[in-house]
Scaffold this active site. Structure first.
Site, PDB file in Angstrom:
ATOM      1  N   GLY A 169       0.667  -1.288  -0.185  1.00  0.00           N
ATOM      2  CA  GLY A 169       0.117  -0.092  -0.184  1.00  0.00           C
ATOM      3  C   GLY A 169       0.840   1.616   0.070  1.00  0.00           C
ATOM      4  CB  SER A 170       3.918   2.552  -1.296  1.00  0.00           C
ATOM      5  OG  SER A 170       4.841   2.246  -2.372  1.00  0.00           O
ATOM      6  CG  ASN A 171       1.417   3.294  -5.911  1.00  0.00           C
ATOM      7  OD1 ASN A 171       1.578   4.401  -6.438  1.00  0.00           O
ATOM      8  ND2 ASN A 171       2.305   2.193  -5.923  1.00  0.00           N
ATOM      9  CG  ASP A 221      -2.959  -5.284 -16.743  1.00  0.00           C
ATOM     10  OD1 ASP A 221      -3.265  -4.686 -15.376  1.00  0.00           O
ATOM     11  OD2 ASP A 221      -1.521  -6.784 -16.326  1.00  0.00           O
ATOM     12  CG  LEU A 267      -2.086  -9.100  -6.034  1.00  0.00           C
ATOM     13  CD1 LEU A 267      -1.850 -10.065  -5.710  1.00  0.00           C
ATOM     14  CD2 LEU A 267      -1.496  -8.198  -7.472  1.00  0.00           C
ATOM     15  CG  LEU A 315     -10.564  -9.938 -13.586  1.00  0.00           C
ATOM     16  CD1 LEU A 315      -9.802  -9.294 -14.375  1.00  0.00           C
ATOM     17  CD2 LEU A 315     -11.310 -11.439 -14.942  1.00  0.00           C
ATOM     18  CG  HIS A 336       0.353  -3.137 -15.510  1.00  0.00           C
ATOM     19  ND1 HIS A 336       0.087  -4.212 -15.081  1.00  0.00           N
ATOM     20  CD2 HIS A 336       1.666  -3.548 -16.300  1.00  0.00           C
ATOM     21  CE1 HIS A 336       1.033  -5.313 -15.955  1.00  0.00           C
ATOM     22  NE2 HIS A 336       2.029  -4.444 -16.505  1.00  0.00           N
TER      23      HIS A 336
HETATM   24  C1  GRF Z   1       3.072  -1.291  -7.723  1.00  0.00           C
HETATM   25  O1  GRF Z   1       3.780  -1.670  -8.220  1.00  0.00           O
HETATM   26  C2  GRF Z   1       1.396  -1.002  -8.588  1.00  0.00           C
HETATM   27  O2  GRF Z   1       1.969  -0.842  -9.875  1.00  0.00           O
HETATM   28  C3  GRF Z   1       1.008  -2.710  -8.635  1.00  0.00           C
HETATM   29  O3  GRF Z   1       1.548  -3.078  -6.978  1.00  0.00           O
HETATM   30  C4  GRF Z   1       2.907  -2.296  -6.616  1.00  0.00           C
HETATM   31  C5  GRF Z   1       2.062  -1.791  -5.559  1.00  0.00           C
HETATM   32  O4  GRF Z   1       2.297  -1.687  -5.100  1.00  0.00           O
HETATM   33  N1  GRF Z   1      -0.002  -2.662  -9.162  1.00  0.00           N
HETATM   34  P1  GRF Z   1       2.447  -1.076  -3.266  1.00  0.00           P
HETATM   35  O5  GRF Z   1       1.813  -2.014  -2.659  1.00  0.00           O
HETATM   36  O6  GRF Z   1       1.533   0.878  -3.384  1.00  0.00           O
HETATM   37  O7  GRF Z   1       3.869  -0.710  -2.879  1.00  0.00           O
END
Ligand code: GRF
Length: 188
Positions: free
Chosen positions: A13-15, A146, A86, A88, A105
């Site tokens: 969850g860093s994003n 995707d 992850l 669908l 992606h």
């Molecule tokens: C990211 O690289 C994103 O593109 C993906 O999964 C990863 C998730 O990273 N599809 P995080 O959990 O947000 O660190």
């Protein structure tokens, strides 16, 4: 009216964190819900630390009922953001949120996409293919992994000596820089 975003994530969850931080002070956009298919995913701790409501998906209700759609409607969700999610997305959810589900992606689609292409699998494949560049693709979600319409792509250089881990770091930097801005653009 304030726009409500739901973030769906399966892991670290860093994003998600980066998006939460980006919109923390926004008057127009708020992260109203964090959704995960995994009860132990760190993204849920991040949401709790930011006082954001969470929802843990149960396989049956997600894939075989409209319960989750109802929960998203109750939370008045305007946009669903997949950030490392992850599972669908089922057809009924795509139909209920047309062009309102976006995914990030970690490669330049259509290359290195599709089933099984997530996390380090993607970066390992990029290194094996001796690519000179990689990047991120932010796209709408349709019924195939995707394959939805691409909204924007951002590139980075892959040097000869880069490992898959080096590429992963570069990709995360791109994701953190661009994903919140693209979300903001879609909602304004
Ligand atoms: C990211 O690289 C994103 O593109 C993906 O999964 C990863 C998730 O990273 N599809 P995080 O959990 O947000 O660190």
């Amino acid at each position: 009216m304030i726009k409500n975003v739901a973030i769906f994530a399966s892991g670290e969850g860093s994003n998600a964190q980066n998006i939460i931080d980006y919109f923390k002070a926004s008057k127009n956009i708020q992260i109203a819900l964090v959704v995960s298919n995994k009860s132990t995913a760190n993204v849920l701790n991040r949401a709790k630390n930011s006082n954001i409501p969470t929802l843990i998906l149960e396989r049956h209700s997600f894939f075989e009922s409209n319960e989750v759609i109802e929960q998203l409607n109750n939370a008045k969700i305007d946009l669903i953001v997949l950030a490392g999610f992850l599972w669908l997305v089922p057809k009924n959810l795509i139909k209920a949120f047309p062009n309102k589900i976006v995914n990030i992606h970690p490669a330049l689609l259509p290359k290195f996409g599709g089933k099984g292409m997530f996390g380090m699998n993607v970066h390992n494949a990029v290194i094996e293919a001796k690519e000179k560049e990689s990047g991120i693709s932010i796209h709408f979600v349709n019924e195939e992994y995707d394959k939805g319409k691409i909204i924007s792509q951002h590139k980075c250089i892959v040097s000869e000596n880069d490992s898959a881990e080096d590429v992963a770091k570069k990709i995360h930097l791109l994701e953190h820089e661009f994903f919140p801005k693209v979300i903001e653009g879609l909602l304004s």
